[in-house]
Design an enzyme around this catalytic site. Structure first.
Site, mmCIF file in Angstrom:
data_model
loop_
_atom_site.group_PDB
_atom_site.id
_atom_site.type_symbol
_atom_site.label_atom_id
_atom_site.label_comp_id
_atom_site.label_asym_id
_atom_site.label_seq_id
_atom_site.Cartn_x
_atom_site.Cartn_y
_atom_site.Cartn_z
ATOM 1 C CD GLU A 179 -5.639 25.331 4.001
ATOM 2 O OE1 GLU A 179 -6.046 24.151 4.066
ATOM 3 O OE2 GLU A 179 -6.193 26.169 3.279
ATOM 4 C CG ASP A 416 4.773 -8.718 -5.616
ATOM 5 O OD1 ASP A 416 4.980 -7.675 -4.984
ATOM 6 O OD2 ASP A 416 4.600 -9.827 -5.079
ATOM 7 N N GLY A 506 6.199 1.234 -3.021
ATOM 8 C CA GLY A 506 5.021 2.015 -2.654
ATOM 9 C C GLY A 506 5.384 3.147 -1.719
ATOM 10 C CB SER A 508 6.310 5.531 3.647
ATOM 11 O OG SER A 508 6.882 6.819 3.475
ATOM 12 C CE1 TYR A 510 -1.769 5.121 3.834
ATOM 13 C CE2 TYR A 510 -1.516 6.642 5.689
ATOM 14 C CZ TYR A 510 -1.554 5.345 5.189
ATOM 15 O OH TYR A 510 -1.365 4.289 6.030
ATOM 16 N N PRO A 513 1.300 11.300 -5.634
ATOM 17 C CG PRO A 513 2.548 12.903 -6.748
ATOM 18 C CD PRO A 513 2.392 12.255 -5.413
#
Length: 647
Positions: A179, A416, A506, A508, A510, A513
């Protein structure tokens, strides 16, 4: 006394036998021969426990894993292919039969432990060939731990690839990387793959076995495949015409590949008609019409041939290799393999279940990538590496019959905060996840000023006229914390409602979900804080932009410059994926290249607010209606919080 002497003598003989066993001459066997004679699938960790039988598609691969002439073997694999069992068979073959010590690396130490407990230890009680060379297989001691197995003549170390310490002082004949797309390729002391290969330098028959499912293009498996001398794909003959071909999924315009009867009413009925269409045009004109069914796959694979597309070198058994002129040649030193689940003989319902998975995607970007990676065994080439023209969005704007179109049943807001303003966008959703931009809010000024905060609170109380004549309010708001007046966002959450106005940030990392919500309030700030998978949300948004209007998941924009101006359209398509070197290798990450992107971010947060309502509060869009919103809007914020908390 005689009994004691006899027992002692027996123990001595056993010890002598074990001590001399490394000198025992064994009849040479290939990896497939050894596995079919000695290997078993244990109860609990195998779908069908019992004696191992190498499947036709696995034979050449398993033999290559055991072939001394091949130094590096890299498999780009799907799920449901049986690779983990093949890997276990290969490592024990190399240990038991060839007395080769190995270091086996999983992405992390916890996953290495799990591999030992789930895959290695269950083999010990059921494989006599292992017991013969592993005196301590049934007891726990320093020779039999979750990290190490010390056998007669060889040993295994099972470790995580995240720590540089796990690569030090580790000289072996075999290294195994499993993996690898999940590895940190650089853990602080250089390239881990190169560190791994150093472990076998100087070994007489040094071998590296690498395998992984894959994610984005640019990962370490793609690099290893590109470095290979030969990259093999499995060509199998059509049962009707004998034409050799690679099994590929194809698409709706392909004249070959996986097909189904699209005239069937339900997705399940369509899946039941799954078949493969032969590439040979003449075969498609025959009585069989080129249709191949899963029941023929085993016989097709028995006659299969692994062929390298760039060199023409081929093999049928992984032991003997031939060129295009059918002249025998040396085995390539570095081998790469690409294969998909279309070849898997481990599918309960055959190709039917693969077609069922495909039909279930329905425009979901996450599901599409998962199918591409895990079923087809292919790297996901990010779709958004070129900027979409903002004029396309301007041209698709439309005039709504009312502020809220008739099918909209739920409204959320993404907000925002900047140093000189607070900004938000309201989006309405239909039962089939069509998405309508409803409103835009912007208030210039320092967010710490009371009048700016009052304006935000007033906006959150706003109602809109629905096409059915009712008034519809905003159900849930997610507002970004990142770097700009976070204290103001916490304050507004407490004022407007902890479960109605929720701070977010957001992720940090990638591939997270779209939304992750903690079970409790953050004690430091006194509010909930939601994590948004920003790249996941942007993938979905850009995928939905390609959906034709009025189809599920389509995005609708109003012909209203106050809400959807040229500037807003530019912001919605402000980001593209660009390659970036990370600890996991090259990743494609979103970059706005200095452009404003508040509209896109706020769309993400609005989607996150919808997902909160679905996952945490049981929202069912197909059963929801605008009248529900009228009742909620008329409730006090405190009462609404109680309602949400009780669900």
């Amino acid at each position: 006394m005689n009994q004691i002497s006899q027992a002692s003598m027996q123990a001595i003989m056993q010890a002598v036998t074990r001590g001399l066993s490394p000198l025992k001459t064994q009849i040479p066997q290939t990896a497939v021969e050894w596995a079919d004679s000695n290997f078993y699938l244990p109860e609990g960790s195998s779908q069908i426990p019992g004696r191992w039988t190498t499947q036709p598609v696995q034979k050449a691969l398993l033999n290559m894993m055991g072939n001394d002439a091949i130094g590096t073997f890299t498999l780009q694999k799907p799920t449901r292919f049986g690779y983990t069992k093949m890997l276990c068979a290969a490592m024990w073959y190399l240990g038991v039969h060839k007395k080769r010590s190995a270091a086996i690396y999983q992405p992390t130490d916890p996953l290495a432990k799990k591999f030992t407990l789930d895959e290695v230890n269950p083999l010990l009680p059921v494989v006599p060939a292992i017991q013969e060379v592993f005196p301590d297989w049934s007891i726990n001691n320093e020779n039999n731990t979750v990290k190490k197995k010390v056998c007669t003549g060889f040993s295994f170390d099972i470790l995580g690839a995240e720590s540089p310490n796990n690569f030090r002082a580790m000289t072996k004949q075999v290294v195994i990387g499993d993996e690898m797309s999940s590895w940190k390729i650089n853990s602080g002391e250089g390239d881990n793959v190169k560190s791994l290969l150093k472990r076998i330098q100087g070994a007489s028959f040094g071998k590296a076995l690498f395998g992984s499912t894959v994610t984005f293009t640019g990962d370490v498996i793609e690099r290893l495949i590109n470095e290979a001398d030969c990259v093999f794909s499995f060509h199998i003959p059509c049962p009707h015409c004998g034409h050799r071909q690679i099994l590929e999924w194809g698409d709706k315009d392909s004249t070959y590949g996986m097909k189904w009867d699209t005239s069937q009413n339900s997705d399940e009925d369509k899946a039941q008609t799954a078949h493969y269409l032969c590439r040979n045009a003449e075969c498609q004109q025959s009585d069989e019409k080129g249709k191949i069914y899963y029941r023929s796959l085993t016989k097709m694979e028995e006659a299969g041939r692994w062929i390298c597309e760039k060199t023409g070198i081929w093999t049928e058994d992984g032991l003997s290799f031939f060129n295009e002129a059918n002249t025998r040649v040396k085995a390539p030193r570095r081998v790469g393999i690409k294969v998909s689940a279309l070849y898997s003989l481990n599918l309960t319902e055959g190709w039917i279940e693969l077609v069922r998975e495909w039909l279930d995607i329905k425009g979901d970007a996450d599901k599409l990538q998962a199918f591409w990676n895990l079923t087809l065994g292919l790297h996901w080439q990010p779709q958004n590496t070129k900027r979409k023209p903002y004029k396309d969005l301007l041209d698709r704007r439309e005039t709504y019959k009312a502020r809220v179109p008739k099918d909209v049943v739920y409204i959320t807001v993404g907000g925002d905060t900047q140093d000189n303003r607070m900004e938000a966008y309201a989006w309405g959703y239909t039962a089939d996840r069509r998405k309508y931009l409803i409103d835009r809010f912007i208030c210039m000024g320092d967010p710490r000023d009371q009048e700016v905060q009052d304006a935000v609170a007033e906006f959150c109380r706003k109602t809109y006229t629905h096409e059915n004549g009712s008034q519809m309010g905003i159900s849930r708001i997610l507002w970004d914390l990142a770097g700009h007046r976070a204290d103001v966002v916490y304050k507004l959450s407490k004022r407007i409602g902890l479960l109605r106005f929720i701070p977010c940030r957001g992720s940090s990392s990638y591939d997270q979900p779209l939304m992750t919500m903690p079970t409790g309030i953050n004690k430091k700030h006194g509010t909930y804080i939601i994590q948004i998978g920003t790249d996941t949300g942007k993938d979905q948004f850009y995928a939905d932009l390609e959906v034709p209007l009025n189809e599920p998941r389509a995005i609708h924009l109003p012909l209203d410059d106050e809400i959807c101006s040229k500037d807003v359209c530019k912001q919605l398509v402000s980001e593209v994926r660009k390659p970036k070197k990370t600890a996991q290798g090259t990743r494609f990450v979103y970059d706005n290249e200095g452009r404003r992107n508040e509209a896109l971010d706020c769309s993400n947060y609005a989607d996150g607010a919808l997902q909160v309502s679905i996952e945490k509060f049981g929202l069912n869009l197909s059963k929801h209606n605008s009248q529900t919103e009228v009742k909620q809007t008329s409730s006090s914020f405190a009462e609404l919080g109680k309602q949400l908390g009780a669900r």
